[in-house]
Design a protein around this motif. Structure first.
Motif, PDB file in Angstrom:
ATOM      1  N   ALA A  92     -11.669  14.667  -1.008  1.00  0.00           N
ATOM      2  CA  ALA A  92     -11.713  14.385   0.425  1.00  0.00           C
ATOM      3  C   ALA A  92     -13.113  13.974   0.814  1.00  0.00           C
ATOM      4  O   ALA A  92     -14.093  14.681   0.518  1.00  0.00           O
ATOM      5  CB  ALA A  92     -11.275  15.615   1.215  1.00  0.00           C
ATOM      6  N   THR A  97     -16.448  12.342  10.524  1.00  0.00           N
ATOM      7  CA  THR A  97     -15.647  11.173  10.885  1.00  0.00           C
ATOM      8  C   THR A  97     -14.898  10.623   9.683  1.00  0.00           C
ATOM      9  O   THR A  97     -14.514   9.466   9.656  1.00  0.00           O
ATOM     10  CB  THR A  97     -16.541  10.071  11.476  1.00  0.00           C
ATOM     11  OG1 THR A  97     -17.543   9.729  10.515  1.00  0.00           O
ATOM     12  CG2 THR A  97     -17.203  10.557  12.753  1.00  0.00           C
ATOM     13  N   TYR A  99     -11.991  11.497   8.744  1.00  0.00           N
ATOM     14  CA  TYR A  99     -10.564  11.391   9.071  1.00  0.00           C
ATOM     15  C   TYR A  99      -9.678  11.637   7.855  1.00  0.00           C
ATOM     16  O   TYR A  99      -8.642  11.008   7.689  1.00  0.00           O
ATOM     17  CB  TYR A  99     -10.249  10.041   9.707  1.00  0.00           C
ATOM     18  CG  TYR A  99     -11.016   9.838  10.980  1.00  0.00           C
ATOM     19  CD1 TYR A  99     -12.047   8.913  11.039  1.00  0.00           C
ATOM     20  CD2 TYR A  99     -10.749  10.613  12.107  1.00  0.00           C
ATOM     21  CE1 TYR A  99     -12.778   8.749  12.210  1.00  0.00           C
ATOM     22  CE2 TYR A  99     -11.477  10.447  13.278  1.00  0.00           C
ATOM     23  CZ  TYR A  99     -12.489   9.516  13.318  1.00  0.00           C
ATOM     24  OH  TYR A  99     -13.217   9.360  14.459  1.00  0.00           O
ATOM     25  N   GLY A 100     -10.137  12.533   7.002  1.00  0.00           N
ATOM     26  CA  GLY A 100      -9.307  12.942   5.887  1.00  0.00           C
ATOM     27  C   GLY A 100      -9.155  11.917   4.789  1.00  0.00           C
ATOM     28  O   GLY A 100      -8.244  12.005   3.982  1.00  0.00           O
ATOM     29  N   LYS A 101     -10.038  10.918   4.750  1.00  0.00           N
ATOM     30  CA  LYS A 101      -9.906   9.903   3.709  1.00  0.00           C
ATOM     31  C   LYS A 101     -10.082  10.533   2.327  1.00  0.00           C
ATOM     32  O   LYS A 101     -10.925  11.392   2.127  1.00  0.00           O
ATOM     33  CB  LYS A 101     -10.955   8.819   3.909  1.00  0.00           C
ATOM     34  CG  LYS A 101     -10.738   7.977   5.145  1.00  0.00           C
ATOM     35  CD  LYS A 101     -11.806   6.911   5.275  1.00  0.00           C
ATOM     36  CE  LYS A 101     -13.128   7.504   5.684  1.00  0.00           C
ATOM     37  NZ  LYS A 101     -14.167   6.474   5.886  1.00  0.00           N
ATOM     38  N   LEU A 102      -9.274  10.058   1.404  1.00  0.00           N
ATOM     39  CA  LEU A 102      -9.362  10.496   0.019  1.00  0.00           C
ATOM     40  C   LEU A 102      -9.930   9.378  -0.843  1.00  0.00           C
ATOM     41  O   LEU A 102      -9.565   8.211  -0.663  1.00  0.00           O
ATOM     42  CB  LEU A 102      -7.995  10.868  -0.544  1.00  0.00           C
ATOM     43  CG  LEU A 102      -7.325  12.141  -0.075  1.00  0.00           C
ATOM     44  CD1 LEU A 102      -5.960  12.285  -0.733  1.00  0.00           C
ATOM     45  CD2 LEU A 102      -8.188  13.352  -0.369  1.00  0.00           C
TER      46      LEU A 102
ATOM     47  N   TYR B  31      -2.896  11.369  11.073  1.00  0.00           N
ATOM     48  CA  TYR B  31      -3.619  10.470  10.166  1.00  0.00           C
ATOM     49  C   TYR B  31      -2.652   9.728   9.253  1.00  0.00           C
ATOM     50  O   TYR B  31      -1.753  10.333   8.661  1.00  0.00           O
ATOM     51  CB  TYR B  31      -4.613  11.257   9.313  1.00  0.00           C
ATOM     52  CG  TYR B  31      -5.603  12.053  10.109  1.00  0.00           C
ATOM     53  CD1 TYR B  31      -5.793  13.403   9.878  1.00  0.00           C
ATOM     54  CD2 TYR B  31      -6.351  11.460  11.119  1.00  0.00           C
ATOM     55  CE1 TYR B  31      -6.707  14.141  10.606  1.00  0.00           C
ATOM     56  CE2 TYR B  31      -7.260  12.181  11.858  1.00  0.00           C
ATOM     57  CZ  TYR B  31      -7.429  13.530  11.602  1.00  0.00           C
ATOM     58  OH  TYR B  31      -8.333  14.246  12.344  1.00  0.00           O
ATOM     59  N   TYR B  33      -2.601   6.336   6.221  1.00  0.00           N
ATOM     60  CA  TYR B  33      -3.463   5.571   5.327  1.00  0.00           C
ATOM     61  C   TYR B  33      -2.638   4.540   4.567  1.00  0.00           C
ATOM     62  O   TYR B  33      -1.485   4.778   4.235  1.00  0.00           O
ATOM     63  CB  TYR B  33      -4.128   6.502   4.294  1.00  0.00           C
ATOM     64  CG  TYR B  33      -4.710   7.765   4.881  1.00  0.00           C
ATOM     65  CD1 TYR B  33      -3.926   8.910   5.010  1.00  0.00           C
ATOM     66  CD2 TYR B  33      -6.038   7.826   5.302  1.00  0.00           C
ATOM     67  CE1 TYR B  33      -4.450  10.073   5.554  1.00  0.00           C
ATOM     68  CE2 TYR B  33      -6.565   8.990   5.837  1.00  0.00           C
ATOM     69  CZ  TYR B  33      -5.757  10.107   5.964  1.00  0.00           C
ATOM     70  OH  TYR B  33      -6.285  11.256   6.503  1.00  0.00           O
ATOM     71  N   TYR B  35      -3.074   2.548   0.925  1.00  0.00           N
ATOM     72  CA  TYR B  35      -3.806   2.411  -0.322  1.00  0.00           C
ATOM     73  C   TYR B  35      -3.132   1.313  -1.155  1.00  0.00           C
ATOM     74  O   TYR B  35      -1.941   1.067  -1.038  1.00  0.00           O
ATOM     75  CB  TYR B  35      -3.759   3.703  -1.145  1.00  0.00           C
ATOM     76  CG  TYR B  35      -4.559   4.850  -0.587  1.00  0.00           C
ATOM     77  CD1 TYR B  35      -4.003   5.736   0.332  1.00  0.00           C
ATOM     78  CD2 TYR B  35      -5.876   5.052  -0.988  1.00  0.00           C
ATOM     79  CE1 TYR B  35      -4.744   6.800   0.831  1.00  0.00           C
ATOM     80  CE2 TYR B  35      -6.624   6.115  -0.497  1.00  0.00           C
ATOM     81  CZ  TYR B  35      -6.044   6.984   0.414  1.00  0.00           C
ATOM     82  OH  TYR B  35      -6.784   8.032   0.906  1.00  0.00           O
ATOM     83  N   LEU B  45      -8.509   2.771  -0.838  1.00  0.00           N
ATOM     84  CA  LEU B  45      -8.149   2.786   0.573  1.00  0.00           C
ATOM     85  C   LEU B  45      -8.350   1.416   1.201  1.00  0.00           C
ATOM     86  O   LEU B  45      -9.430   0.831   1.112  1.00  0.00           O
ATOM     87  CB  LEU B  45      -8.992   3.830   1.306  1.00  0.00           C
ATOM     88  CG  LEU B  45      -8.695   4.050   2.778  1.00  0.00           C
ATOM     89  CD1 LEU B  45      -7.287   4.603   2.973  1.00  0.00           C
ATOM     90  CD2 LEU B  45      -9.727   4.993   3.392  1.00  0.00           C
ATOM     91  N   TYR B  48      -7.083   2.809   7.467  1.00  0.00           N
ATOM     92  CA  TYR B  48      -6.539   4.089   7.865  1.00  0.00           C
ATOM     93  C   TYR B  48      -6.459   4.164   9.378  1.00  0.00           C
ATOM     94  O   TYR B  48      -7.061   3.348  10.091  1.00  0.00           O
ATOM     95  CB  TYR B  48      -7.363   5.248   7.297  1.00  0.00           C
ATOM     96  CG  TYR B  48      -8.796   5.297   7.771  1.00  0.00           C
ATOM     97  CD1 TYR B  48      -9.771   4.516   7.157  1.00  0.00           C
ATOM     98  CD2 TYR B  48      -9.192   6.129   8.821  1.00  0.00           C
ATOM     99  CE1 TYR B  48     -11.090   4.550   7.573  1.00  0.00           C
ATOM    100  CE2 TYR B  48     -10.508   6.169   9.233  1.00  0.00           C
ATOM    101  CZ  TYR B  48     -11.451   5.372   8.601  1.00  0.00           C
ATOM    102  OH  TYR B  48     -12.762   5.413   9.015  1.00  0.00           O
ATOM    103  N   TYR B  99      -1.520  16.002   1.943  1.00  0.00           N
ATOM    104  CA  TYR B  99      -1.128  14.614   2.086  1.00  0.00           C
ATOM    105  C   TYR B  99       0.268  14.395   1.525  1.00  0.00           C
ATOM    106  O   TYR B  99       0.672  15.058   0.568  1.00  0.00           O
ATOM    107  CB  TYR B  99      -2.117  13.713   1.331  1.00  0.00           C
ATOM    108  CG  TYR B  99      -3.529  13.832   1.833  1.00  0.00           C
ATOM    109  CD1 TYR B  99      -4.363  14.858   1.379  1.00  0.00           C
ATOM    110  CD2 TYR B  99      -4.026  12.950   2.775  1.00  0.00           C
ATOM    111  CE1 TYR B  99      -5.648  14.982   1.865  1.00  0.00           C
ATOM    112  CE2 TYR B  99      -5.318  13.070   3.252  1.00  0.00           C
ATOM    113  CZ  TYR B  99      -6.117  14.088   2.797  1.00  0.00           C
ATOM    114  OH  TYR B  99      -7.400  14.216   3.272  1.00  0.00           O
TER     115      TYR B  99
END
Lengths: 114, 110
Positions: A92, A97, A99-102, B31, B33, B35, B45, B48, B99
């Motif tokens: 993570a 900021t 926003y939970g991006k992986l 949220y 996303y 990918y 990514l 998002y 997720y």
């Protein structure tokens, strides 16, 4: 920029043997995930590791996290054919900021043969 | 996963044509996303969203745009498809519990 590296990228194992997949990441993070993907399928969540020293086990798979070394391992015990799949670690992104991006590692293609 | 539906599942399109992929969720997650998955790169990514009409770029956003007019729908558009956009596209939602990934869309640009 967060970078995640897995090794090995390809792993051919004999049934009954043990092996470890490594996941290194470049920036401090508070969550690390392991996923399994079978060919042509989606990602299946295996483990989420939230703190330094966290260890989780499910069947023949055990995952651990060392946040100081920025390293997670996925240990396979006594491999069986059903474990053949691609394994991903994902971290993570840190920061308020994000926003939970992986960010994902490249994936390790595991093949278990007799 | 039952909470996320991607459509179409497979698509073949010609270079230069516009393509829209749809992601629909029933989880009410804030949220979402997009990918893309390519051999040797894992998942990367594209874009998002952190709320309705709130979107931002990911690491491989060139050539893609997104829209989110409702919580449950997140659209990915290739304005003019190129062969380098041949890939498998996954949508995901995120919450405090983790997720969830969709089943993927295999897109081939010829």
């Amino acid at each position: 920029e967060l970078k995640v590296e897995q090794n090995p990228l390809f792993l051919s194992m004999q049934e009954g043997k043990n092996y470890t997949i490594y996941c290194n990441y470049s920036t401090t993070s508070d969550r690390l995930y392991w996923y399994r993907q079978d060919p042509g399928k989606s990602l299946e969540s295996l483990f989420v590791l939230l703190s330094n020293g966290a260890v989780k086990q499910e069947g023949r798979l055990m995952a651990s996290l060392d946040t100081k070394a920025r390293l997670s391992t996925l240990h396979i015990t006594a491999a069986v054919h059903d474990l053949s799949a691609t394994y991903f670690c994902a971290v993570a992104n840190p920061g308020g900021t994000s926003y939970g991006k992986l960010t994902f590692g490249q994936g390790t293609i595991l093949t278990v043969h007799p | 996963d039952a909470g996320i539906t991607q459509s179409p599942r497979h698509k073949v399109t010609e270079t230069g044509t516009p393509v829209t992929l749809r992601c629909h969720q029933t989880e009410n997650h804030r949220y979402m996303y997009w990918y893309r998955q390519d051999p040797g790169h894992g998942l990367r990514l594209i874009h998002y969203s952190y709320g309705v009409k709130d979107t931002d770029k990911g690491e491989v956003s060139d050539g893609y745009s997104v829209s989110r007019s409702k919580t449950e729908d997140f659209l990915l558009t290739l304005e003019s498809a190129t062969s380098s956009q041949t890939s498998v596209y996954f949508c995901a939602t995120g919450s405090n519990y983790g997720y969830t990934f969709g089943s993927g869309t295999r897109l081939t640009v010829v």
